[in-house]
Design a protein around this motif. Sequence first.
Motif, PDB file in Angstrom:
ATOM      1  N   ALA A 190     -99.844 -55.778 -40.588  1.00  9.72           N
ATOM      2  CA  ALA A 190     -98.759 -55.132 -41.330  1.00  9.72           C
ATOM      3  C   ALA A 190     -99.043 -53.642 -41.544  1.00  9.72           C
ATOM      4  N   VAL A 191    -100.344 -53.297 -41.626  1.00 13.02           N
ATOM      5  CA  VAL A 191    -100.702 -51.867 -41.707  1.00 13.02           C
ATOM      6  C   VAL A 191    -101.728 -51.596 -40.601  1.00 13.02           C
ATOM      7  N   TYR A 192    -101.423 -50.673 -39.700  1.00  9.34           N
ATOM      8  CA  TYR A 192    -102.362 -50.342 -38.630  1.00  9.34           C
ATOM      9  C   TYR A 192    -102.708 -48.862 -38.719  1.00  9.34           C
ATOM     10  N   ASP A 193    -103.984 -48.594 -38.981  1.00  6.60           N
ATOM     11  CA  ASP A 193    -104.468 -47.221 -39.046  1.00  6.60           C
ATOM     12  C   ASP A 193    -103.600 -46.373 -39.987  1.00  6.60           C
ATOM     13  N   GLY A 194    -103.183 -47.010 -41.080  1.00  7.51           N
ATOM     14  CA  GLY A 194    -102.384 -46.289 -42.082  1.00  7.51           C
ATOM     15  C   GLY A 194    -100.883 -46.371 -41.842  1.00  7.51           C
ATOM     16  N   ASP A 195    -100.448 -46.822 -40.683  1.00  2.00           N
ATOM     17  CA  ASP A 195     -99.012 -46.917 -40.395  1.00  2.00           C
ATOM     18  C   ASP A 195     -98.489 -48.310 -40.733  1.00  2.00           C
ATOM     19  N   GLU A 196     -97.421 -48.332 -41.592  1.00  2.00           N
ATOM     20  CA  GLU A 196     -96.905 -49.624 -42.075  1.00  2.00           C
ATOM     21  C   GLU A 196     -95.738 -50.123 -41.233  1.00  2.00           C
ATOM     22  N   VAL A 197     -95.611 -51.443 -41.164  1.00  2.00           N
ATOM     23  CA  VAL A 197     -94.427 -52.079 -40.579  1.00  2.00           C
ATOM     24  C   VAL A 197     -93.291 -51.893 -41.592  1.00  2.00           C
ATOM     25  N   PRO A 198     -92.048 -51.598 -41.153  1.00  2.00           N
ATOM     26  CA  PRO A 198     -90.957 -51.452 -42.128  1.00  2.00           C
ATOM     27  C   PRO A 198     -90.868 -52.674 -43.054  1.00  2.00           C
ATOM     28  N   GLN A 199     -90.776 -52.387 -44.377  1.00  2.00           N
ATOM     29  CA  GLN A 199     -90.827 -53.445 -45.396  1.00  2.00           C
ATOM     30  C   GLN A 199     -89.790 -54.543 -45.169  1.00  2.00           C
ATOM     31  N   VAL A 200     -88.608 -54.153 -44.701  1.00  2.62           N
ATOM     32  CA  VAL A 200     -87.518 -55.119 -44.548  1.00  2.62           C
ATOM     33  C   VAL A 200     -87.931 -56.289 -43.642  1.00  2.62           C
ATOM     34  N   LEU A 201     -88.774 -56.030 -42.659  1.00  3.57           N
ATOM     35  CA  LEU A 201     -89.167 -57.094 -41.723  1.00  3.57           C
ATOM     36  C   LEU A 201     -90.103 -58.112 -42.374  1.00  3.57           C
ATOM     37  N   LEU A 202     -90.689 -57.725 -43.516  1.00  2.23           N
ATOM     38  CA  LEU A 202     -91.601 -58.639 -44.213  1.00  2.23           C
ATOM     39  C   LEU A 202     -90.873 -59.354 -45.352  1.00  2.23           C
ATOM     40  N   SER A 203     -89.577 -59.029 -45.546  1.00  2.00           N
ATOM     41  CA  SER A 203     -88.856 -59.504 -46.728  1.00  2.00           C
ATOM     42  C   SER A 203     -88.442 -60.974 -46.636  1.00  2.00           C
ATOM     43  N   GLY A 204     -88.320 -61.496 -45.423  1.00  6.05           N
ATOM     44  CA  GLY A 204     -87.853 -62.884 -45.276  1.00  6.05           C
ATOM     45  C   GLY A 204     -86.345 -63.008 -45.467  1.00  6.05           C
ATOM     46  N   ASP A 205     -85.665 -61.896 -45.733  1.00  7.19           N
ATOM     47  CA  ASP A 205     -84.201 -61.905 -45.949  1.00  7.19           C
ATOM     48  C   ASP A 205     -83.520 -61.702 -44.583  1.00  7.19           C
ATOM     49  N   HIS A 206     -83.084 -62.824 -43.979  1.00 10.24           N
ATOM     50  CA  HIS A 206     -82.609 -62.768 -42.584  1.00 10.24           C
ATOM     51  C   HIS A 206     -81.361 -61.912 -42.403  1.00 10.24           C
ATOM     52  N   GLU A 207     -80.491 -61.928 -43.405  1.00  8.04           N
ATOM     53  CA  GLU A 207     -79.278 -61.101 -43.319  1.00  8.04           C
ATOM     54  C   GLU A 207     -79.625 -59.613 -43.287  1.00  8.04           C
ATOM     55  N   ARG A 208     -80.535 -59.232 -44.208  1.00  7.44           N
ATOM     56  CA  ARG A 208     -80.951 -57.821 -44.263  1.00  7.44           C
ATOM     57  C   ARG A 208     -81.649 -57.402 -42.983  1.00  7.44           C
ATOM     58  N   ILE A 209     -82.488 -58.312 -42.441  1.00 12.26           N
ATOM     59  CA  ILE A 209     -83.224 -58.007 -41.193  1.00 12.26           C
ATOM     60  C   ILE A 209     -82.231 -57.801 -40.057  1.00 12.26           C
ATOM     61  N   LYS A 210     -81.223 -58.687 -40.002  1.00 12.31           N
ATOM     62  CA  LYS A 210     -80.221 -58.594 -38.935  1.00 12.31           C
ATOM     63  C   LYS A 210     -79.479 -57.253 -39.006  1.00 12.31           C
ATOM     64  N   ARG A 211     -79.074 -56.866 -40.230  1.00 17.55           N
ATOM     65  CA  ARG A 211     -78.337 -55.602 -40.413  1.00 17.55           C
ATOM     66  C   ARG A 211     -79.224 -54.413 -40.032  1.00 17.55           C
ATOM     67  N   TRP A 212     -80.495 -54.457 -40.483  1.00 22.99           N
ATOM     68  CA  TRP A 212     -81.435 -53.360 -40.176  1.00 22.99           C
ATOM     69  C   TRP A 212     -81.623 -53.222 -38.667  1.00 22.99           C
ATOM     70  N   ARG A 213     -81.777 -54.381 -37.991  1.00 25.53           N
ATOM     71  CA  ARG A 213     -81.991 -54.340 -36.530  1.00 25.53           C
ATOM     72  C   ARG A 213     -80.778 -53.769 -35.809  1.00 25.53           C
ATOM     73  N   ARG A 214     -79.591 -54.170 -36.264  1.00 28.79           N
ATOM     74  CA  ARG A 214     -78.370 -53.646 -35.641  1.00 28.79           C
ATOM     75  C   ARG A 214     -78.321 -52.118 -35.816  1.00 28.79           C
ATOM     76  N   GLN A 215     -78.652 -51.660 -37.017  1.00 27.10           N
ATOM     77  CA  GLN A 215     -78.618 -50.213 -37.277  1.00 27.10           C
ATOM     78  C   GLN A 215     -79.661 -49.467 -36.443  1.00 27.10           C
ATOM     79  N   GLN A 216     -80.838 -50.091 -36.278  1.00 26.39           N
ATOM     80  CA  GLN A 216     -81.883 -49.450 -35.464  1.00 26.39           C
ATOM     81  C   GLN A 216     -81.466 -49.384 -33.996  1.00 26.39           C
ATOM     82  N   SER A 217     -80.770 -50.449 -33.541  1.00 27.66           N
ATOM     83  CA  SER A 217     -80.240 -50.461 -32.170  1.00 27.66           C
ATOM     84  C   SER A 217     -79.269 -49.306 -31.971  1.00 27.66           C
ATOM     85  N   LEU A 218     -78.371 -49.139 -32.930  1.00 26.60           N
ATOM     86  CA  LEU A 218     -77.376 -48.066 -32.842  1.00 26.60           C
ATOM     87  C   LEU A 218     -78.067 -46.704 -32.841  1.00 26.60           C
TER      88      LEU A 218
END
Length: 249
Positions: A190-218
């Motif tokens: 989850a943290v590599y050499d000080g760089d964190e994975v975006p928190q939303v991906l660790l949230s377990g909230d599938h709806e939020r993850i889906k929306r975030w991924r769509r926005q990142q795609s765009l």
Amino acid sequence: MRIDILTLFPEMFESFLTTSILGRAVEKGLVSIKVHNIRDFADNKHKQADDYPYGGGAGMVLMPQPLSDCIKHVLSQYREKTYEKKTKIIYLSPQGQVLSQQMARELSKEPSLILICGHYEGIDQRIIDRYVDMEVSIGDYVLTGGEIPAMVLIDCVTRLIPGVLGSQESILEESHTAGLLEYPQYTRPAVYDGDEVPQVLLSGDHERIKRWRRQQSLKNTLKKRPDMLKKASLTEEDYKFLKELKDSE
Ligand code: ADE
């Protein structure tokens, strides 16, 4: 699916056909791939398969006889099968239609493909006129032969055959399938050499993850391939997000 490759350099395909996902697909019998050496069909003493171009000019041209006999040999094997007439004969050439995900999707539904790899200055035009259904290019640049383009085509076509990839879901979301580039992927830690994975991906909230991924795609598509947005099917929410992105620049 059955694929026959016609080439002067069969050895180029050895590791390609036995490694990784394609190797497993061949082992599982999901795709059967045969490589034929065009030179073996040359009817002259020296097994010569190419000659100088009529009219002069640089390079060599594949002669019609070895190639034609090689194609006839492959077709004669098909004759015992009911799909003989449906076999698509493709010549890899910089003059062809440029390969796309859409073309790969259509080709993945064919029962069989014959791929002709040219070399040097190409193949005798009479073979193209008589046998070839389709010329395919992998991009607007010139390579020394059709072998690498044939591998590119085989790779992107066979991975779309059901059962070849572990999960068909990954195909639905990947770059180009949905008309957008894919969202960024992260794995442990989850943290590599000080760089964190975006928190939303660790949230377990599938709806939020889906929306975030769509926005990142765009966001990815707008930044790297804005031309693709014109053809993508976008929702009201997508347009709103894109407008906010552009306004914040
Ligand atoms: N042969 C040489 N260049 C090629 C290309 N760009 N695509 C397909 N076949 C080729």
